[in-house]
Design an enzyme around this catalytic site. Sequence first.
Site, short mmCIF file in Angstrom:
data_model
loop_
_atom_site.label_atom_id
_atom_site.label_comp_id
_atom_site.label_asym_id
_atom_site.label_seq_id
_atom_site.Cartn_x
_atom_site.Cartn_y
_atom_site.Cartn_z
N ASP A 175 0.86 -1.18 0.00
CA ASP A 175 0.00 0.00 0.00
C ASP A 175 0.90 1.23 0.00
O ASP A 175 2.13 1.12 -0.07
CB ASP A 175 -0.97 -0.02 1.20
CG ASP A 175 -2.32 0.58 0.81
OD1 ASP A 175 -2.34 1.76 0.43
OD2 ASP A 175 -3.34 -0.14 0.88
N HIS A 247 -2.69 3.27 -4.46
CA HIS A 247 -2.14 2.64 -3.26
C HIS A 247 -0.71 2.15 -3.46
O HIS A 247 -0.33 1.09 -2.94
CB HIS A 247 -3.05 1.48 -2.79
CG HIS A 247 -4.37 1.96 -2.24
ND1 HIS A 247 -4.54 2.40 -0.96
CD2 HIS A 247 -5.59 2.08 -2.84
CE1 HIS A 247 -5.80 2.76 -0.77
NE2 HIS A 247 -6.45 2.58 -1.89
N ASP A 314 -8.50 -0.36 -6.31
CA ASP A 314 -9.43 0.52 -5.61
C ASP A 314 -8.86 1.93 -5.47
O ASP A 314 -7.65 2.12 -5.51
CB ASP A 314 -9.75 -0.03 -4.20
CG ASP A 314 -8.50 -0.21 -3.35
OD1 ASP A 314 -7.46 -0.64 -3.92
OD2 ASP A 314 -8.53 0.09 -2.15
N GLU A 315 -9.78 2.88 -5.30
CA GLU A 315 -9.45 4.25 -4.89
C GLU A 315 -8.26 4.83 -5.67
O GLU A 315 -7.29 5.27 -5.07
CB GLU A 315 -9.15 4.28 -3.38
CG GLU A 315 -10.34 3.83 -2.55
CD GLU A 315 -10.07 3.85 -1.05
OE1 GLU A 315 -10.97 4.27 -0.31
OE2 GLU A 315 -8.97 3.44 -0.61
N TRP A 381 -17.18 -4.14 -1.73
CA TRP A 381 -16.87 -3.52 -0.43
C TRP A 381 -17.68 -2.27 -0.14
O TRP A 381 -17.86 -1.91 1.03
CB TRP A 381 -15.37 -3.24 -0.32
CG TRP A 381 -14.81 -2.08 -1.12
CD1 TRP A 381 -14.43 -2.12 -2.42
CD2 TRP A 381 -14.53 -0.76 -0.65
NE1 TRP A 381 -13.94 -0.90 -2.81
CE2 TRP A 381 -13.99 -0.03 -1.74
CE3 TRP A 381 -14.69 -0.11 0.58
CZ2 TRP A 381 -13.60 1.31 -1.64
CZ3 TRP A 381 -14.31 1.23 0.68
CH2 TRP A 381 -13.77 1.92 -0.41
N TYR A 406 -16.44 -4.54 7.76
CA TYR A 406 -15.14 -3.88 7.95
C TYR A 406 -14.84 -3.91 9.45
O TYR A 406 -15.47 -3.20 10.24
CB TYR A 406 -15.17 -2.46 7.40
CG TYR A 406 -14.63 -2.36 5.98
CD1 TYR A 406 -14.80 -3.42 5.08
CD2 TYR A 406 -13.95 -1.23 5.53
CE1 TYR A 406 -14.31 -3.36 3.79
CE2 TYR A 406 -13.45 -1.15 4.22
CZ TYR A 406 -13.64 -2.22 3.36
OH TYR A 406 -13.15 -2.15 2.08
N TRP A 456 -8.43 -3.50 8.12
CA TRP A 456 -7.46 -2.46 7.74
C TRP A 456 -6.78 -2.01 9.03
O TRP A 456 -7.43 -1.85 10.06
CB TRP A 456 -8.16 -1.30 7.04
CG TRP A 456 -8.90 -1.74 5.81
CD1 TRP A 456 -10.26 -1.89 5.67
CD2 TRP A 456 -8.34 -2.11 4.55
NE1 TRP A 456 -10.56 -2.33 4.40
CE2 TRP A 456 -9.41 -2.47 3.69
CE3 TRP A 456 -7.03 -2.17 4.05
CZ2 TRP A 456 -9.21 -2.88 2.36
CZ3 TRP A 456 -6.84 -2.59 2.74
CH2 TRP A 456 -7.90 -2.93 1.91
N THR A 457 -5.47 -1.75 8.95
CA THR A 457 -4.73 -1.58 10.21
C THR A 457 -4.15 -0.19 10.42
O THR A 457 -3.18 -0.03 11.16
CB THR A 457 -3.60 -2.63 10.29
OG1 THR A 457 -2.75 -2.47 9.15
CG2 THR A 457 -4.15 -4.04 10.33
C1 ACM Z 1 -10.96 -0.34 0.36
O1 ACM Z 1 -11.45 -0.28 1.48
N1 ACM Z 1 -10.29 0.68 -0.16
C2 ACM Z 1 -11.09 -1.52 -0.47
#
Ligand code: ACM
Length: 547
Positions: A175, A247, A314-315, A381, A406, A456-457
Amino acid sequence: MKLDPVLLPRPQVFERTAGEFTLNRSVRAAGVAEAVDAIALVSERLWSSSRIRVDHAETDAAGLRFIADPALAAEAYVLEVGPSCVEVRASSSAGFGHGAVTLLQLMGDGVWRSATAGARAITIPACRIEDEPRFGWRGLMLDVARHFLPVREVLRLLDLMAMHKYNRLHFHLTDDQGWRVEIKAWPRLTEVSSWRSRSQVGADDATAPENDRPHGGFYTRADIAEIVAYAASRGITVVPEIDVPGHSQAAIAAYPHLGIPTADGRDPEVEVWPRFGVSGFPLNAEEPTVEFFRTVLDELLELFPSVDIGLGGDEVPSGPWEADPRSWELARVRGLGHPRELQFWFLDQLNAHIRSRGRRMLAWDEILEHDEPEGVTVLGWRGETGVRTALRRGLPVVACPDNALYFDYRQSDDPREPVPVGVVVDLRTVYASDPIPAGATAEEAALVRGAQANLWTEHLDSSRAVDYMLWPRACALAEVLWSGPGGDFDEFDRRLETHLRRLAERGVEYRRADGPLPWQERPGVAGRVQDQAERQREIDLLTATIA
Ligand code: ACM
């Protein structure tokens, strides 16, 4: 009357029969080759927790028998406990493994401890269990990019996953904030990209403060081989993810030619990102950049046998591409209408590459903005919109709607929740979730491979914090995925009370029903919270082009 044993996830068929089987000092086990890992697990638990030795024997003389039954489905098992022996039947090592975990759950308290002060006897109630999973993809996603977890913690998580019959670890390895896997061809990915100098603290976007502590770590090829083999011995496939073409700031920090050039044509000078959110530095779409990632994937495919390979997608901010004359040129030469489409062109190249090697792309639901993603499985998601859209378009899906699965989102609206973010995803919400959206047709339902929770951390900087966010929510999801959705929450919650003792025996610092313990709180660290309606409006906006 004796109470039925507490099993979690709940088996499909359970029948109590007469009598019990007692284990005392030693027992003999016999089994087919596919059962070696299952027998090893039972042996290890019995010896460590109770000083009961497991010796090997011919089937007829054995108290524990692991018998091949090719008529059973891949992960199914049948477990019969009688007064003179225990029989586990399965057609695969995964099936034997699930049977072994259920058998251990029948053994009562203490069996998950690592040592005992003296030998103990164990009594197993006689019963017959027929069991198989409702869904084929029962996953957890672990983000080791934002905060690294050392190998021993990943192995521990795999043990805990196997205890709950999970079968997929989606391993988010790269990432903006870190690159976590050794790639021989590109050593700077570990020398440079695996470390950041400091980290944002809390979730309050641009204004959140930073600490001054370097953070990092990576898995060597030997580490990955160990993780993959350990997972396989527990019936778990590790699905790696390299998140491109967004990312990727950590990779660009090490190899600046991968990034979009500055206005005056130079390679961008960026650091491994210490902030959280969406970085403004995606990859460029030059052929050498694609080739760089083909090489990364070649090494990754050597390490991970998983058919599914995560490519992210993504994003991706399109602004940097739109501001870059070279990206307009690349889009034009490739017959694309707009540089924004380079995002999918890029993924298409890597998708073709892994397909040529017999693998399949797993991508976040932004991929649905693409016309024809070949062979993709969609990670739905953004609420349920991604899942529903993929199904409407006839694409296979793994459901992970953020507003239900999540696990970085807060577990209650108690202000003491550590760094509360997102909407409330409490135990009841997770237990009420269904990978198949309401109203789906039979054909659509058949495309749902299962579901996973995503951890996610950004705000989870230790395995203790990870424990708090995962458990017991991951117990609830395990039951949805194995036993099937629609269970009675109160009945589950009663079983959970006993099951939590197993987690405690394994040293898991799960979230207690009454909230965090004082040390688990993070007073003064800002979160960013939403309610469900607010989040739904955001999802509707984000998914307007796919819904
Ligand atoms: C994500 O939460 N960006 C997949």
